[in-house]
Scaffold this active site. Structure first.
Site, PDB file in Angstrom:
ATOM      1  N   CYS A 238       0.849  -1.204   0.000  1.00 17.93           N
ATOM      2  CA  CYS A 238       0.000   0.000   0.000  1.00 17.93           C
ATOM      3  C   CYS A 238       0.886   1.255   0.000  1.00 17.93           C
ATOM      4  O   CYS A 238       1.720   1.426   0.885  1.00 17.93           O
ATOM      5  CB  CYS A 238      -0.918  -0.015   1.217  1.00 17.93           C
ATOM      6  SG  CYS A 238      -1.918   1.479   1.310  1.00 17.93           S
TER       7      CYS A 238
ATOM      8  N   ASN B  78       0.761  -4.127  -6.407  1.00 19.21           N
ATOM      9  CA  ASN B  78      -0.099  -3.170  -5.725  1.00 19.21           C
ATOM     10  C   ASN B  78      -0.047  -1.887  -6.557  1.00 19.21           C
ATOM     11  O   ASN B  78       0.589  -1.838  -7.603  1.00 19.21           O
ATOM     12  CB  ASN B  78       0.376  -2.941  -4.285  1.00 19.21           C
ATOM     13  CG  ASN B  78      -0.794  -2.575  -3.376  1.00 19.21           C
ATOM     14  OD1 ASN B  78      -1.578  -1.673  -3.712  1.00 19.21           O
ATOM     15  ND2 ASN B  78      -0.941  -3.254  -2.256  1.00 19.21           N
TER      16      ASN B  78
ATOM     17  N   CYS C 297      -5.258   1.883 -47.382  1.00 16.09           N
ATOM     18  CA  CYS C 297      -4.761   3.179 -46.893  1.00 16.09           C
ATOM     19  C   CYS C 297      -5.759   4.273 -47.273  1.00 16.09           C
ATOM     20  O   CYS C 297      -6.233   4.340 -48.416  1.00 16.09           O
ATOM     21  CB  CYS C 297      -3.397   3.471 -47.513  1.00 16.09           C
ATOM     22  SG  CYS C 297      -2.722   5.061 -47.005  1.00 16.09           S
TER      23      CYS C 297
ATOM     24  N   CYS D  66      -4.750   9.396 -44.834  1.00 14.36           N
ATOM     25  CA  CYS D  66      -5.102  10.332 -43.751  1.00 14.36           C
ATOM     26  C   CYS D  66      -3.922  11.197 -43.332  1.00 14.36           C
ATOM     27  O   CYS D  66      -4.091  12.192 -42.642  1.00 14.36           O
ATOM     28  CB  CYS D  66      -5.654   9.574 -42.540  1.00 14.36           C
ATOM     29  SG  CYS D  66      -4.403   8.579 -41.705  1.00 14.36           S
TER      30      CYS D  66
ATOM     31  N   CYS E  99       0.525   8.990 -40.490  1.00 18.32           N
ATOM     32  CA  CYS E  99       1.865   8.365 -40.464  1.00 18.32           C
ATOM     33  C   CYS E  99       2.909   9.291 -41.053  1.00 18.32           C
ATOM     34  O   CYS E  99       4.059   9.331 -40.595  1.00 18.32           O
ATOM     35  CB  CYS E  99       1.838   7.023 -41.198  1.00 18.32           C
ATOM     36  SG  CYS E  99       1.392   7.166 -42.941  1.00 18.32           S
TER      37      CYS E  99
ATOM     38  N   CYS F 219       6.158  10.341 -38.989  1.00 21.63           N
ATOM     39  CA  CYS F 219       7.483   9.953 -39.472  1.00 21.63           C
ATOM     40  C   CYS F 219       8.339  11.189 -39.757  1.00 21.63           C
ATOM     41  O   CYS F 219       9.549  11.175 -39.557  1.00 21.63           O
ATOM     42  CB  CYS F 219       7.363   9.090 -40.721  1.00 21.63           C
ATOM     43  SG  CYS F 219       8.932   8.359 -41.213  1.00 21.63           S
TER      44      CYS F 219
ATOM     45  N   CYS G  71      13.672   4.479 -44.324  1.00 22.82           N
ATOM     46  CA  CYS G  71      12.945   3.738 -43.266  1.00 22.82           C
ATOM     47  C   CYS G  71      13.920   2.911 -42.433  1.00 22.82           C
ATOM     48  O   CYS G  71      14.744   2.172 -42.973  1.00 22.82           O
ATOM     49  CB  CYS G  71      11.905   2.823 -43.916  1.00 22.82           C
ATOM     50  SG  CYS G  71      11.005   1.820 -42.717  1.00 22.82           S
TER      51      CYS G  71
ATOM     52  N   CYS H 141      11.237   1.522 -37.404  1.00 17.17           N
ATOM     53  CA  CYS H 141      11.002   1.832 -35.982  1.00 17.17           C
ATOM     54  C   CYS H 141       9.594   1.430 -35.538  1.00 17.17           C
ATOM     55  O   CYS H 141       9.325   1.274 -34.363  1.00 17.17           O
ATOM     56  CB  CYS H 141      11.249   3.311 -35.695  1.00 17.17           C
ATOM     57  SG  CYS H 141       9.919   4.402 -36.270  1.00 17.17           S
TER      58      CYS H 141
ATOM     59  N   CYS I 144       4.947   4.389 -37.480  1.00 15.41           N
ATOM     60  CA  CYS I 144       3.832   4.553 -38.417  1.00 15.41           C
ATOM     61  C   CYS I 144       2.800   3.446 -38.237  1.00 15.41           C
ATOM     62  O   CYS I 144       1.593   3.694 -38.264  1.00 15.41           O
ATOM     63  CB  CYS I 144       4.345   4.573 -39.853  1.00 15.41           C
ATOM     64  SG  CYS I 144       5.358   3.147 -40.272  1.00 15.41           S
TER      65      CYS I 144
HETATM   66  C1  LIG Z   1      -9.680   2.014  -3.520  1.00 19.94           C
HETATM   67  C2  LIG Z   1      -8.651   0.931  -3.455  1.00 19.94           C
HETATM   68  C3  LIG Z   1      -8.362   0.312  -2.242  1.00 19.94           C
HETATM   69  C4  LIG Z   1      -7.414  -0.700  -2.175  1.00 19.94           C
HETATM   70  N1  LIG Z   1      -7.167  -1.308  -0.973  1.00 19.94           N
HETATM   71  C5  LIG Z   1      -6.265  -2.325  -0.909  1.00 19.94           C
HETATM   72  C6  LIG Z   1      -6.074  -3.033   0.314  1.00 19.94           C
HETATM   73  O1  LIG Z   1      -6.705  -2.795   1.326  1.00 19.94           O
HETATM   74  N2  LIG Z   1      -5.146  -4.042   0.294  1.00 19.94           N
HETATM   75  C7  LIG Z   1      -4.424  -4.377  -0.815  1.00 19.94           C
HETATM   76  O2  LIG Z   1      -3.612  -5.300  -0.768  1.00 19.94           O
HETATM   77  N3  LIG Z   1      -4.611  -3.721  -1.973  1.00 19.94           N
HETATM   78  C8  LIG Z   1      -5.515  -2.711  -2.057  1.00 19.94           C
HETATM   79  N4  LIG Z   1      -5.735  -2.103  -3.259  1.00 19.94           N
HETATM   80  C9  LIG Z   1      -4.957  -2.522  -4.451  1.00 19.94           C
HETATM   81  C10 LIG Z   1      -5.704  -3.581  -5.268  1.00 19.94           C
HETATM   82  O3  LIG Z   1      -5.856  -4.762  -4.539  1.00 19.94           O
HETATM   83  C11 LIG Z   1      -4.974  -3.914  -6.583  1.00 19.94           C
HETATM   84  O4  LIG Z   1      -3.735  -4.516  -6.258  1.00 19.94           O
HETATM   85  C12 LIG Z   1      -4.701  -2.699  -7.463  1.00 19.94           C
HETATM   86  O5  LIG Z   1      -5.795  -1.836  -7.442  1.00 19.94           O
HETATM   87  C13 LIG Z   1      -4.357  -3.075  -8.907  1.00 19.94           C
HETATM   88  O6  LIG Z   1      -5.401  -3.801  -9.525  1.00 19.94           O
HETATM   89  P1  LIG Z   1      -6.522  -3.104 -10.493  1.00 19.94           P
HETATM   90  O7  LIG Z   1      -5.799  -2.334 -11.539  1.00 19.94           O
HETATM   91  O8  LIG Z   1      -7.353  -4.234 -10.980  1.00 19.94           O
HETATM   92  O9  LIG Z   1      -7.300  -2.187  -9.598  1.00 19.94           O
HETATM   93  C14 LIG Z   1      -6.707  -1.088  -3.343  1.00 19.94           C
HETATM   94  C15 LIG Z   1      -7.010  -0.482  -4.568  1.00 19.94           C
HETATM   95  C16 LIG Z   1      -7.975   0.502  -4.641  1.00 19.94           C
HETATM   96  C17 LIG Z   1      -8.280   1.113  -5.982  1.00 19.94           C
END
Ligand SMILES: Cc1cc2nc3c(=O)[nH]c(=O)nc-3n(C[C@H](O)[C@H](O)[C@H](O)COP(=O)(O)O)c2cc1C
Length: 425
Positions: free
Chosen positions: A137, A202, A343, A346, A349, A353, A386, A389, A392
């Site tokens: 978190c 997370n 094509c 438009c 590209c 480019c 070209c 890359c 385009c």
């Molecule tokens: C509002 C909110 C609250 C969250 N609370 C937690 C939590 O309490 N514990 C946790 O491990 N992850 C928490 N997360 C993270 C989510 O579990 C997850 O890992 C993250 O949002 C990425 O996944 P997503 O893109 O599907 O949302 C939270 C995410 C959001 C958006």
């Protein structure tokens, strides 16, 4: 065909799982999700009992493009419900849904191993099938020595995981923050500590946007904001990278989370090397019932591909995520070709480019589709300019109109003179 899949010794009815977040904020919500077909759910993270959790308001905002959410910022903390209430609900859930995977989620300070061990014992007592350690978190909790700060130091990761693994009767998932320079070091530390699986990612540190008229952050608490956690579809590239790197570093099962909005996002993670797929933001926006679309989508894909089990969908693409030097040895003398039939002239590209590339495209006239109408414009490649890359191809609005091919010229090629030698004087 079956969507069943094994994860940490548990037979899941499908690979989808609710991530620890608002959709799992109560036992009742987890039960509602199970009723409509979710196979697994991770409770909203619970912390040490003595730690009061008070949220700010507002704490969620989205970033939209064309009226669709691309990303979300939240500054929400872990659960503000009492541990004792949660323990009762988890017991009920497990009794009522023996075939669903009920996963606990815990967090404690990075230097208080007793607090971690106590929470593990509580989760074991109520019969959770596995326990996720929330070391990710990014807001609010790090100031209290919890959350992301714990997975930004491999020694702390190791201490927490080995304490929890030593105390737990069920498998441990270690959920890491992506907000580090080298996530492989953290994943390896979790493995040394004995984790059974890694959860990534997370949320990603960020600020969702600024209102240019009020001149305040979109997620504004009286004009102030805090760096929050960005989730939703925009973070999927970071999630895929972290899945690949954690898998490379550990070869452990990976529970993937980050930006899954459709069945195909999930399949991308499976192909990369993930074993389980967690969703949060998409469920927060569209509700639990998206599970039927996820299941139908993956079933249709499996039929098209001739797969009969989720194990066949899973891949090892993480092994192909390699160094730049290795890629250079794989590279060919690619050039672009244009399908003049499709094509539309438009000019997108051509501009790209010219202003961001090598000036290798011009418009030329060709006979109109309707021969009575004279000529129409199409993109034309100046082959010597070209360098393959792909810009385009990436900006072309017409599917498969532009594509690369191996020109079998020497590689690397000499840059054309107007590009290489024209110096600004
Ligand atoms: C509002 C909110 C609250 C969250 N609370 C937690 C939590 O309490 N514990 C946790 O491990 N992850 C928490 N997360 C993270 C989510 O579990 C997850 O890992 C993250 O949002 C990425 O996944 P997503 O893109 O599907 O949302 C939270 C995410 C959001 C958006």
């Amino acid at each position: 065909m079956s969507l069943k899949t094994e994860f940490l010794g548990f037979e899941l009815e499908n690979p989808w799982c609710l991530a620890s977040a608002p959709p799992t904020a109560t036992g009742k919500l987890m039960s509602d999700a199970f009723e409509v077909g979710w196979g697994a759910a991770i409770m909203k993270t619970v912390g040490p009992v003595e730690e009061p959790i008070i949220n700010v308001a507002p704490r969620i905002h989205t970033y939209k493009k064309w009226n669709r959410e691309i990303a979300m910022q939240n500054i929400e903390l872990i659960t503000d419900r009492k541990l004792s209430v949660w323990l009762e609900e988890l017991k009920v859930l497990k009794k009522r849904y023996p075939k669903k995977m009920v996963i606990g989620s815990i967090m404690a300070p990075g230097h208080e191993m007793d607090a971690w061990a106590r929470l593990i014992e509580e989760m074991n007592r109520v019969g959770c099938d596995a326990i996720e350690l929330n070391l990710g978190c990014p807001h609010g909790m790090p100031e209290r020595d919890m959350g992301a700060i714990c997975s930004q130091d491999p020694e702390i990761v190791y201490n927490i995981v080995s304490t929890c693994k030593g105390a737990s009767k069920v498998p441990i998932l270690t959920k890491l923050t992506p907000n580090v320079t080298n996530i492989k070091v953290m994943a390896a530390a979790a493995k040394r500590g004995g984790t059974d699986a890694i959860t990534v990612i997370n949320t990603v540190n960020g600020i969702i946007g600024v209102d240019v008229y009020s001149r305040k952050p979109h997620l504004s608490v009286n004009g102030y904001t805090a760096v929050g956690g960005i989730s939703g579809n925009a973070v999927k590239p970071i999630g895929l990278k972290c899945v690949a790197e954690c898998k490379q570093a550990t070869e452990l099962p990976i529970s993937a989370t980050g930006g899954i909005t459709t069945w195909s996002d999930g399949v991308e993670y499976l192909i990369m090397g993930a074993s389980q797929l967690q969703l949060c933001t998409e469920v927060m926006i569209r509700g639990f019932k998206i599970i039927s679309g996820l299941n139908q989508g993956i079933e249709k894909y499996m039929t098209e591909m001739g797969y009969t089990s989720i194990d066949e969908v899973k891949g090892t693409l993480y092994k192909n995520i390699t160094s730049f030097d290795y890629l250079l040895k794989q590279s060919h003398s690619e050039k672009v070709r244009v399908n003049e039939e499709t094509c539309t002239g438009c000019n997108i590209c051509v501009v790209a480019c010219r202003d961001a590339g090598y000036d290798a495209l011009k418009l030329k006239g060709v006979p109109a589709h309707d021969r009575t109408k004279g000529t129409r414009n199409v993109a034309d490649v100046i082959v010597d300019h070209c360098t393959g890359c792909n810009l385009c191809v990436a900006v072309c609005p017409v599917p498969e109109c532009m594509s690369l091919y191996d020109s079998h010229e020497q590689f690397p090629y000499d840059l054309h003179t107007s590009y290489a030698q024209n110096t600004l004087t």
